[in-house]
Design a protein around this motif. Sequence first.
Motif, PDB file in Angstrom:
ATOM      1  N   VAL A 103       0.858  -1.181   0.000  1.00 17.21           N
ATOM      2  CA  VAL A 103       0.000   0.000   0.000  1.00 17.21           C
ATOM      3  C   VAL A 103       0.897   1.235   0.000  1.00 17.21           C
ATOM      4  N   SER A 104       0.631   2.139  -0.879  1.00 17.37           N
ATOM      5  CA  SER A 104       1.483   3.305  -1.058  1.00 17.37           C
ATOM      6  C   SER A 104       1.615   4.127   0.219  1.00 17.37           C
ATOM      7  N   GLU A 105       2.863   4.387   0.628  1.00 13.46           N
ATOM      8  CA  GLU A 105       3.204   5.256   1.749  1.00 13.46           C
ATOM      9  C   GLU A 105       2.560   4.812   3.066  1.00 13.46           C
ATOM     10  N   VAL A 106       2.315   3.518   3.220  1.00 17.33           N
ATOM     11  CA  VAL A 106       1.718   2.958   4.444  1.00 17.33           C
ATOM     12  C   VAL A 106       2.521   1.740   4.872  1.00 17.33           C
ATOM     13  N   ASP A 107       2.809   1.641   6.171  1.00 15.19           N
ATOM     14  CA  ASP A 107       3.457   0.449   6.726  1.00 15.19           C
ATOM     15  C   ASP A 107       2.391  -0.499   7.272  1.00 15.19           C
ATOM     16  N   VAL A 108       2.417  -1.743   6.815  1.00 11.17           N
ATOM     17  CA  VAL A 108       1.490  -2.771   7.307  1.00 11.17           C
ATOM     18  C   VAL A 108       2.243  -3.632   8.315  1.00 11.17           C
ATOM     19  N   LEU A 109       1.790  -3.626   9.584  1.00 11.63           N
ATOM     20  CA  LEU A 109       2.507  -4.283  10.669  1.00 11.63           C
ATOM     21  C   LEU A 109       1.609  -5.290  11.373  1.00 11.63           C
ATOM     22  N   PRO A 110       2.076  -6.522  11.555  1.00 12.39           N
ATOM     23  CA  PRO A 110       1.307  -7.500  12.334  1.00 12.39           C
ATOM     24  C   PRO A 110       1.551  -7.309  13.820  1.00 12.39           C
ATOM     25  N   LEU A 111       0.587  -7.744  14.646  1.00 11.44           N
ATOM     26  CA  LEU A 111       0.747  -7.685  16.096  1.00 11.44           C
ATOM     27  C   LEU A 111      -0.006  -8.866  16.710  1.00 11.44           C
ATOM     28  N   HIS A 112       0.742  -9.878  17.130  1.00 15.45           N
ATOM     29  CA  HIS A 112       0.140 -11.025  17.800  1.00 15.45           C
ATOM     30  C   HIS A 112       1.198 -11.710  18.653  1.00 15.45           C
ATOM     31  N   GLY A 113       0.778 -12.634  19.490  1.00 13.28           N
ATOM     32  CA  GLY A 113       1.653 -13.228  20.491  1.00 13.28           C
ATOM     33  C   GLY A 113       2.734 -14.122  19.945  1.00 13.28           C
ATOM     34  N   ARG A 114       2.622 -14.583  18.698  1.00 15.00           N
ATOM     35  CA  ARG A 114       3.611 -15.511  18.149  1.00 15.00           C
ATOM     36  C   ARG A 114       4.779 -14.798  17.478  1.00 15.00           C
ATOM     37  N   LEU A 115       4.729 -13.470  17.410  1.00  9.96           N
ATOM     38  CA  LEU A 115       5.804 -12.723  16.773  1.00  9.96           C
ATOM     39  C   LEU A 115       7.020 -12.609  17.691  1.00  9.96           C
ATOM     40  N   PRO A 116       8.225 -12.462  17.135  1.00 11.40           N
ATOM     41  CA  PRO A 116       9.390 -12.142  17.965  1.00 11.40           C
ATOM     42  C   PRO A 116       9.188 -10.802  18.659  1.00 11.40           C
ATOM     43  N   ALA A 117       9.866 -10.628  19.782  1.00 12.67           N
ATOM     44  CA  ALA A 117       9.675  -9.418  20.588  1.00 12.67           C
ATOM     45  C   ALA A 117       9.951  -8.154  19.789  1.00 12.67           C
ATOM     46  N   ALA A 118      10.976  -8.154  18.943  1.00 11.68           N
ATOM     47  CA  ALA A 118      11.331  -6.951  18.192  1.00 11.68           C
ATOM     48  C   ALA A 118      10.199  -6.520  17.264  1.00 11.68           C
ATOM     49  N   ARG A 119       9.548  -7.457  16.622  1.00 13.77           N
ATOM     50  CA  ARG A 119       8.442  -7.116  15.715  1.00 13.77           C
ATOM     51  C   ARG A 119       7.212  -6.676  16.496  1.00 13.77           C
ATOM     52  N   GLN A 120       6.993  -7.249  17.683  1.00 10.18           N
ATOM     53  CA  GLN A 120       5.898  -6.771  18.529  1.00 10.18           C
ATOM     54  C   GLN A 120       6.133  -5.325  18.926  1.00 10.18           C
ATOM     55  N   ASP A 121       7.363  -5.023  19.336  1.00 12.03           N
ATOM     56  CA  ASP A 121       7.681  -3.669  19.773  1.00 12.03           C
ATOM     57  C   ASP A 121       7.514  -2.675  18.624  1.00 12.03           C
ATOM     58  N   ALA A 122       7.838  -3.098  17.417  1.00  9.65           N
ATOM     59  CA  ALA A 122       7.730  -2.199  16.263  1.00  9.65           C
ATOM     60  C   ALA A 122       6.293  -1.744  16.046  1.00  9.65           C
ATOM     61  N   ALA A 123       5.328  -2.653  16.301  1.00 10.25           N
ATOM     62  CA  ALA A 123       3.925  -2.297  16.113  1.00 10.25           C
ATOM     63  C   ALA A 123       3.420  -1.356  17.193  1.00 10.25           C
ATOM     64  N   LEU A 124       4.126  -1.292  18.325  1.00  7.27           N
ATOM     65  CA  LEU A 124       3.681  -0.465  19.451  1.00  7.27           C
ATOM     66  C   LEU A 124       4.385   0.897  19.495  1.00  7.27           C
ATOM     67  N   ARG A 125       5.248   1.180  18.512  1.00  8.05           N
ATOM     68  CA  ARG A 125       5.929   2.467  18.459  1.00  8.05           C
ATOM     69  C   ARG A 125       5.365   3.308  17.324  1.00  8.05           C
ATOM     70  N   PRO A 126       5.188   4.607  17.545  1.00  6.24           N
ATOM     71  CA  PRO A 126       4.765   5.482  16.439  1.00  6.24           C
ATOM     72  C   PRO A 126       5.791   5.434  15.314  1.00  6.24           C
ATOM     73  N   GLY A 127       5.329   5.556  14.094  1.00  6.24           N
ATOM     74  CA  GLY A 127       6.228   5.493  12.953  1.00  6.24           C
ATOM     75  C   GLY A 127       6.291   6.813  12.217  1.00  6.24           C
ATOM     76  N   SER A 128       7.208   6.879  11.266  1.00  2.00           N
ATOM     77  CA  SER A 128       7.348   8.095  10.462  1.00  2.00           C
ATOM     78  C   SER A 128       6.321   8.145   9.344  1.00  2.00           C
ATOM     79  N   ARG A 129       5.754   6.979   9.002  1.00  3.96           N
ATOM     80  CA  ARG A 129       4.722   6.937   7.960  1.00  3.96           C
ATOM     81  C   ARG A 129       3.417   6.454   8.575  1.00  3.96           C
TER      82      ARG A 129
END
Length: 798
Positions: free
Chosen positions: A235-261
């Motif tokens: 999707v143009s200029e949009v970050d698509v991020l998953p958030l669920h319990g089976r993800l590694p901690a780093a990817r979970q944290d990424a979904a919980l931080r504000p982004g630049s896009r």
Amino acid sequence: MNLPDLPVRAVLGELDAALSAHGTAVLVAPPGTGKTTLVPLALAEHAQGRIVVAEPRRLAARAAAARMSALLGEPVGETVGYSVRGDRKVSARTRIEVVTSGLLVRRVQGDPELGGVHTVVLDECHERHLDADLLLALLLDVRAGLREDLRLLATSATVAADKLASLLGSAPVITAHARTFPVELRYQPPARDERIESAVARTVRRALAEADGDVLAFLPGAGEIGRVSGLLGEVSEVDVLPLHGRLPAARQDAALRPGSRRRVVLATAVAESSLTVPGVRVVVDSGQARVPRVDHRRGLPGLATVRVSAAVAEQRAGRAGREAPGVAYRCWAHHDQATLPAYPEPEIRTAELSRLALELACWSTPDGSGLSWWDPPPEGPLSAARELLRTLGAVASDGTVTGRGRDMAELGLHPRLARALLDGAAEVGARPAAEVVALLDTGSTLTDLEAELRRLSAAGDQRWRTEVRRLAKLVRGGPDRPDPALVVALAYPERLARRREKGSPVYLMAGGTAAELPAGSGLGDVEWLAVAEATRDPGRAHGVIRLAARADAELAARAAPNLLSEAEEVAWSGGDVLARSVRRLGAITLGQRPLPEPDPGRVSAALAEGLRKEGLGLLPWPPEAERLRQRLAFLHEVLGPPWPGVDDDELLARLDEWLPELGTARRRADLARIDTAAALRRLLPWPEAARLEELAPDRIEVPSGSRIRLDYGSGKPVLPVKLQETFGWLDTPRVAGVAVVLHLLSPAGRPAAVTSDLRSFWRQGYPAVRAELRGRYPKHPWPEDPLTATATRRTTRR
């Protein structure tokens, strides 16, 4: 301490006073009010001991600790730390520890007095997770008997807190009101036959075009999240991020931080209330949730996708109004909103209860009696769980926990996986056992378990490897001799399965359930499987194998010796007595051989079973026996007891009385030699039997002198007699008080008239019969006055 200006700050003083006065309290505060982060920090300021915060999920526990540490300007593990399965960051300086509910249950079991703990905060109680309900019951028991000074604070995002407050001893209820912005609700139901993933992806695209801010989309599970992510693509200029319990901690944290896009966060229920996702102005709700369910009769546990409750839908929508006015898109029709259940079903009512049962046994209350429950565990599922624990050796026959059971509980795994890890390590080595158990605990993308292990190893799956290392450290093992099927079978012995017939994809599991191996499984045409996962959809004749490993008969016997049995079976099967010695593994037949000298009593029982299944037609019924049975049936109908009923049901119910020949018969052919007439006579009542010929004679004499047999087949006595033999017979004969039905026959033996009133027949019926038949049968007498004529069996003499 300089705390953020969140709504819960307004009630912190009231909350502290309530806990000081009562020792317990309930805090009702919607998500985003600061109850998870500000309350523990405030409580810790004056507490003489540690504050322990119990969260229902690992992801929520880590996020809460990180947020509180950030507020203090410290790294996690200083003032605020966390402990979850496989990960712990605490230090001697830690005063607030965030843990999962399940881990705190284990800690309470090991140290019921919770030394050094000042207050326990039970967060998000409204979610009604199984571990949280159990933890609440145990802490109430601790507070009642060991630690009256232990403070308990239960928090909930919903206002239905009356029962919770009552459980906590009429605890005061403090309410914090959220500062929320209006949320516009828009209903976007799926098109006809459209999958929910497609509907969510379509609605997300619409939301991105119509509204501002980040999008939080709720989906039932990781699989749906992956499919929606694929449908959204780049999707143009949009970050698509998953958030669920089976993800590694780093990817979970990424979904919980504000982004630049701009972001689209695809989340499971973990984001409903346990976590705050910043920047969200739009919510897309699939209207579905994944919840534990189990088919207790078949023993196939798993997860089910259900509609969300109205309370959950409201919480999800509220996520759009935290920072500014927002929009919530609901992927269902507006008129369906009124049909949603009010609240989620408590997990304790629907989940498989083995872990709960083991914890109760460790607490010395196997049936849970004496504990204060929000909802008590249902009796049926709890009994099934306790039976499984007995099978695994975790509890004794009286329900008390064994030493082995305590070892299993210490591992913090489901009892099945704990058994597989403990015994598997001894058989195949600690690491090979841990590799399989880690896979069983996290799930698989393939049906072939060994292929999945190879895939995980080659891909360097960090989450799986970390769990393998953690599990391997918990047990001792010998040399590594990998045997994945054996480890699976130790966890699920009743799911050892054997192919029903060569070439068939259907397998019979030792527990008695049939399950099919799907096409393309990669397991080939193997005879034995150790099944790890199997599901059964409603309406299907049998289950579907989702994960399994190749096995053999020798492995099955090693893994499940308690399921092995050898028994002599004597039963009616295939139309005859089958007597055999059978060796089985549960419901699976391993081998059989004929029994040359089966027990006569069991043979008799099998023959009786055959008669009940296939009917009394297995016995010979010559005319004599059939006539006797009809006569007895007539007397039973007319006179009643003591004359016996002789219909099939009555005779089958009294086989022992009238058919002692079953005691000497050995097979179906012997039944064909039984004298059923003599057998029936055993049912004759005495002394009434002496009157059988009087009350229901076999033959009756007519005026011609002939003795003609009565027919009782219709339930009434019928006498077929030639009309010429009845001349002069005025009164209709009677048996047992019942008028005989006379079938008056022509000289050719065909019915000429039927009557049970001879007087009336001679007067009204005979003239017409005479007129019709005397020309046809001129050699036979047709007198004008039959009452004065001589009855005869002969023709007219010339």
